[in-house]
Design a protein around this motif. Structure first.
Motif, mmCIF file in Angstrom:
data_model
loop_
_atom_site.group_PDB
_atom_site.id
_atom_site.type_symbol
_atom_site.label_atom_id
_atom_site.label_comp_id
_atom_site.label_asym_id
_atom_site.label_seq_id
_atom_site.Cartn_x
_atom_site.Cartn_y
_atom_site.Cartn_z
ATOM 1 N N ASN B 239 16.012 -38.601 16.475
ATOM 2 C CA ASN B 239 17.041 -37.684 16.952
ATOM 3 C C ASN B 239 16.328 -36.248 16.908
ATOM 4 N N LEU B 240 16.586 -35.712 18.247
ATOM 5 C CA LEU B 240 15.740 -34.292 18.313
ATOM 6 C C LEU B 240 17.224 -33.223 18.645
ATOM 7 N N VAL B 241 17.100 -31.890 18.206
ATOM 8 C CA VAL B 241 17.829 -30.946 18.780
ATOM 9 C C VAL B 241 17.032 -29.760 18.972
ATOM 10 N N GLU B 242 17.124 -28.712 19.680
ATOM 11 C CA GLU B 242 16.703 -27.718 20.017
ATOM 12 C C GLU B 242 17.191 -26.492 18.875
ATOM 13 N N ALA B 243 16.429 -25.815 18.417
ATOM 14 C CA ALA B 243 16.655 -24.704 17.358
ATOM 15 C C ALA B 243 16.053 -23.501 17.451
ATOM 16 N N GLU B 244 16.584 -22.612 16.803
ATOM 17 C CA GLU B 244 15.930 -21.329 16.764
ATOM 18 C C GLU B 244 15.966 -20.676 15.187
ATOM 19 N N LEU B 274 14.011 -29.528 16.399
ATOM 20 C CA LEU B 274 14.177 -30.191 14.996
ATOM 21 C C LEU B 274 14.452 -31.852 15.172
ATOM 22 N N GLY B 275 13.674 -32.527 14.416
ATOM 23 C CA GLY B 275 14.136 -34.070 14.462
ATOM 24 C C GLY B 275 14.278 -34.598 13.165
ATOM 25 N N ILE B 276 15.224 -35.578 13.218
ATOM 26 C CA ILE B 276 15.630 -36.536 12.086
ATOM 27 C C ILE B 276 15.742 -37.905 12.526
ATOM 28 N N ARG B 277 15.359 -38.833 11.690
ATOM 29 C CA ARG B 277 15.430 -40.175 11.918
ATOM 30 C C ARG B 277 16.823 -40.670 11.942
ATOM 31 N N ALA B 278 17.073 -41.781 12.378
ATOM 32 C CA ALA B 278 18.397 -42.350 12.269
ATOM 33 C C ALA B 278 19.043 -42.641 11.159
ATOM 34 N N ASN B 314 28.045 -31.581 22.094
ATOM 35 C CA ASN B 314 27.132 -30.399 22.557
ATOM 36 C C ASN B 314 26.185 -30.745 23.479
ATOM 37 N N ASP B 315 26.080 -31.673 24.215
ATOM 38 C CA ASP B 315 24.964 -32.212 25.306
ATOM 39 C C ASP B 315 23.792 -32.708 24.491
ATOM 40 N N VAL B 316 23.980 -33.201 23.378
ATOM 41 C CA VAL B 316 23.194 -33.818 22.692
ATOM 42 C C VAL B 316 23.250 -35.212 22.226
ATOM 43 N N SER B 317 22.512 -36.017 22.307
ATOM 44 C CA SER B 317 22.888 -37.637 22.023
ATOM 45 C C SER B 317 21.793 -38.183 20.705
ATOM 46 N N TRP B 318 22.609 -38.730 19.515
ATOM 47 C CA TRP B 318 22.089 -39.040 18.475
ATOM 48 C C TRP B 318 22.471 -40.475 18.165
ATOM 49 N N VAL B 319 21.680 -40.975 17.209
ATOM 50 C CA VAL B 319 21.817 -42.232 16.810
ATOM 51 C C VAL B 319 21.944 -42.371 15.257
ATOM 52 N N ILE B 320 22.707 -42.807 14.769
ATOM 53 C CA ILE B 320 22.993 -42.850 13.256
ATOM 54 C C ILE B 320 22.834 -44.298 12.790
ATOM 55 N N GLN B 321 21.916 -44.530 11.825
ATOM 56 C CA GLN B 321 21.906 -45.950 11.459
ATOM 57 C C GLN B 321 22.680 -45.999 10.078
ATOM 58 N N GLU B 322 23.527 -46.893 10.112
ATOM 59 C CA GLU B 322 24.389 -47.461 9.041
ATOM 60 C C GLU B 322 24.293 -48.823 8.477
ATOM 61 N N GLU B 323 24.072 -48.647 7.238
ATOM 62 C CA GLU B 323 24.183 -49.828 6.577
ATOM 63 C C GLU B 323 25.470 -50.551 6.839
#
Lengths: 290, 366
Positions: B239-244, B274-278, B314-323
């Protein structure tokens, strides 16, 4: 136990039943009807049992026609199948050549039988036909109207010209369905061109070849129009195959009883050969080299 | 042997399929080529095998140039996605075919075919024809054919894709063990990050004909050198998001704020991705520092014992991995949490500048 039956389903089967009845069963039963009776007019007819069958099976002219037919059909198969495979192997696999060769190959298949006969009848004439003229010019005495061998060969060449394309197209379709990875695997192994053909291409073409052989067998075994147009079965009886013989008997001499009996025998021969061939090939395919 | 690719480029009809790839494969190494379809994995393997020549560049075997050498002389073997066996030969003859072509004597063929078949657990199928085998057995036969000849380079092109899930897991576990004791270079192409991690060894990540990174598989996973690598080596993609970065904090374009500490402490002012895995997103707060975010549920995919929840904010699509199996209502607003210690930071050019420290002993690393 309490199985629910819905008799309305039978209505859905009826159309097929009618079509099969009209197209196959009723005509066939008519032939059976003729084959066991001597019919003069609707009121005057006698049951003759197997007399017509005995007469037909004992007819030496028919034996000759059958032998001629078998020899002709085998020749057709032995020329058209290997030739078809060979041509299919040399066809381009991509590019503009593919459509060009497809069109070229499909052309003979689009021409009706009697037109093919007429084309070759004129083509083979020594006086006005290009083919016949050239052959005679080369010093070969070629005349299909007088020489039985020439007539027989002309009918054969005609069939090869007309139908080899069918085998080519079938084989080509079979070859095209082989994934490229097979050829790569063979290349990595260092297999020869012959091994690629024998162990990859031929087995992969098997099913289309079975269809090709069956179609060519049935069609050539029933050949009628070409020799009829060319020489009418002559010279002598050189190109009198089973269909010519049958037509002469039924239409020429109006011997409906023997003709019907013979039709049934003819039908059974084709059915039997096809069935045996299909079963043998399919079993061979299953068991392979075990 | 050592296989070296030097600046390999392949163009077909003006289209670049492989773009300047250089890599060295050590003897006995297990190398995974990871990339999506059309990334150039198969083309690169075909070039390694010698099935097609590169447009530019050289291929070296033990420092000897073999670029133009025919495939038959290279002593390579290849296993394909499709199950490729000679259709009219039984399993024994199929496995024996490369040996027969090499002119190995009969007793030796018999011995090697049987031992290879045993290794692949198909010794009871030797007199069957390929079409009488199941998909898994056919692929085992194809692999036995490749392994029987003691090649120097073994190429496996997505060999497990066409198998069902169970068989795939089984073979996936077996493959590295089967090849462990050889000095063969193994190259294994796959589209699945999971498979790459399970297979281990080294990993080359491919993207549109370029090799974006090459190194030990777990290292590449933990330190993806670029955004591209991160996207490819994550399932679902990272998952990505622009940041400053300014005023001593990170401001995400989505309006959230992350403190500059831990592995992110040294970021200088500027634009970042920024990136973060699901698997590091959660619908429950997992620690004190987690950042709460709100999003709209777009889709929930249930796979086995996990649920992938797609959220939009806010125009960002992310994926959450849930047990576990969850069934969130679509379109519903949901709260989820980001663990800032698991954030990757990439600079404006997409190169990695900060990666989270490697987690020791955790069940979710994969």
């Amino acid at each position: 136990m309490n199985k629910i039956t819905n008799n309305k389903a039978w209505f859905l089967v009826l159309p097929v039943f009618f079509i099969v009845a009209i197209s196959a069963i009723i005509p066939l039963m008519t032939v059976v009807n003729y084959s066991v009776q001597d019919i003069f007019d609707p009121q005057t007819r006698f049951f003759v049992g197997t007399e017509w069958f005995e007469q037909v099976l004992g007819d030496s002219r028919l034996h000759d026609a059958l032998l001629r037919q078998i020899f002709y059909t085998l020749s057709v198969l032995f020329i058209e199948i290997p030739l078809g495979i060979a041509v299919a192997l040399t066809l381009p696999r991509k590019g503009w050549g593919v459509s060009a060769s497809m069109v070229l190959l499909a052309l003979p298949l689009l021409i009706p039988w009697n037109v093919v006969g007429t084309i070759w009848q004129i083509f083979g004439r020594a006086d006005i036909g290009l083919g016949g003229y050239v052959i005679n010019l080369m010093g070969i005495d070629y005349n299909y109207a007088q020489n039985p061998m020439d007539a027989w060969l002309t009918v054969l060449v005609m069939d090869v010209w007309h139908w080899t394309s069918l085998i080519v197209l079938l084989c080509y379709a079979g070859l095209r369905s082989i994934p490229d990875a097979y050829y790569q695997a063979a290349k990595i192994d260092g297999a020869s061109r012959w091994a690629v053909f024998r162990f990859i291409q031929l087995p992969k073409m098997q099913s289309v070849l079975v269809i090709g052989v069956l179609l060519r067998f049935m069609d050539s075994f029933m050949i009628y129009t070409e020799p009829f147009v060319l020489t009418g079965g002559g010279p002598g009886n050189a190109t009198t195959f089973l269909s010519q013989f049958l037509t002469r008997m039924a239409v020429g001499q109006f011997d409906l009883g023997p003709a019907a009996a013979f039709s049934l025998v003819y039908f059974l021969i084709i059915l039997l050969v096809c069935w045996v061939f299909y079963t043998v090939v399919m079993n061979a395919g299953k068991q392979g080299e075990q | 042997m050592t296989l070296t690719l030097e600046n390999i480029t392949k163009t077909v009809g003006g289209e670049t399929h492989i773009d300047d790839v250089s890599m060295t494969l050590e003897p006995g190494s297990f190398n995974v080529l990871l990339g999506r379809t059309l990334a150039g994995k198969t083309t690169l393997m075909r070039i390694m095998a010698g099935l097609e020549p590169p447009t530019k560049g050289r291929i070296l075997v033990d420092n000897a140039d073999v670029t133009g050498m025919a495939v038959q002389k290279r002593n390579v073997a290849m296993v394909y996605q499709q199950f490729i066996n000679y259709p009219s030969m039984n399993v024994f003859d199929n496995i024996a075919s490369p040996l027969k072509l090499q002119g190995v004597d009969k007793a030796e063929i018999e011995k090697r075919v049987r031992s290879t078949a045993e290794l692949m657990h198909i010794e009871h199928l030797l007199d069957r024809l390929p079409q009488e085998l199941s998909g898994g057995q056919q692929q085992r036969t194809a692999m036995a054919r490749a392994m029987v000849k003691d090649c120097k380079l073994l190429l496996l092109d997505e060999p497990l894709v066409n198998l069902d899930y169970k068989l795939r897991e089984e073979l996936r576990e077996e493959i590295p063990n089967l090849l462990a004791e050889r000095d063969t270079i193994v190259v294994y192409a796959t589209t699945e990050p999971m498979e790459a991690l399970l297979l281990g060894g080294k990993c080359a990540v491919m993207h549109e004909g370029r090799m974006t990174q090459f190194g030990p598989t777990t290292e590449v996973y933990h330190n993806p050198a670029s955004v591209k690598t991160g996207l490819i080596f994550s399932d679902p993609p990272i998952n990505l998001v622009e940041a400053e970065v300014r005023d001593g904090a990170i401001f995400m374009k989505s309006g959230h704020q992350v403190p500059l500490k831990g592995h992110l402490a040294n970021l200088s002012n500027g634009d970042y991705t920024l990136g973060i895995r699901a698997n590091h997103l959660s619908v429950d707060p997992t620690g004190d520092d987690t950042i709460a975010m709100q999003g709209q549920v777009e889709l929930a995919e249930i796979t086995g014992s996990e649920t992938f929840v797609h959220v939009h904010f806010n125009d960002v699509s992310w994926v959450i991995q849930e047990e576990g199996v969850h069934n969130p209502r679509l379109g519903e607003a949901t709260q989820f949490y980001v663990d800032p210690t698991r954030l990757f930071a990439f600079d404006a050019n997409g190169a990695l500048v900060a990666a989270p420290p490697v987690e020791i002993s955790n069940g979710k690393a994969a």
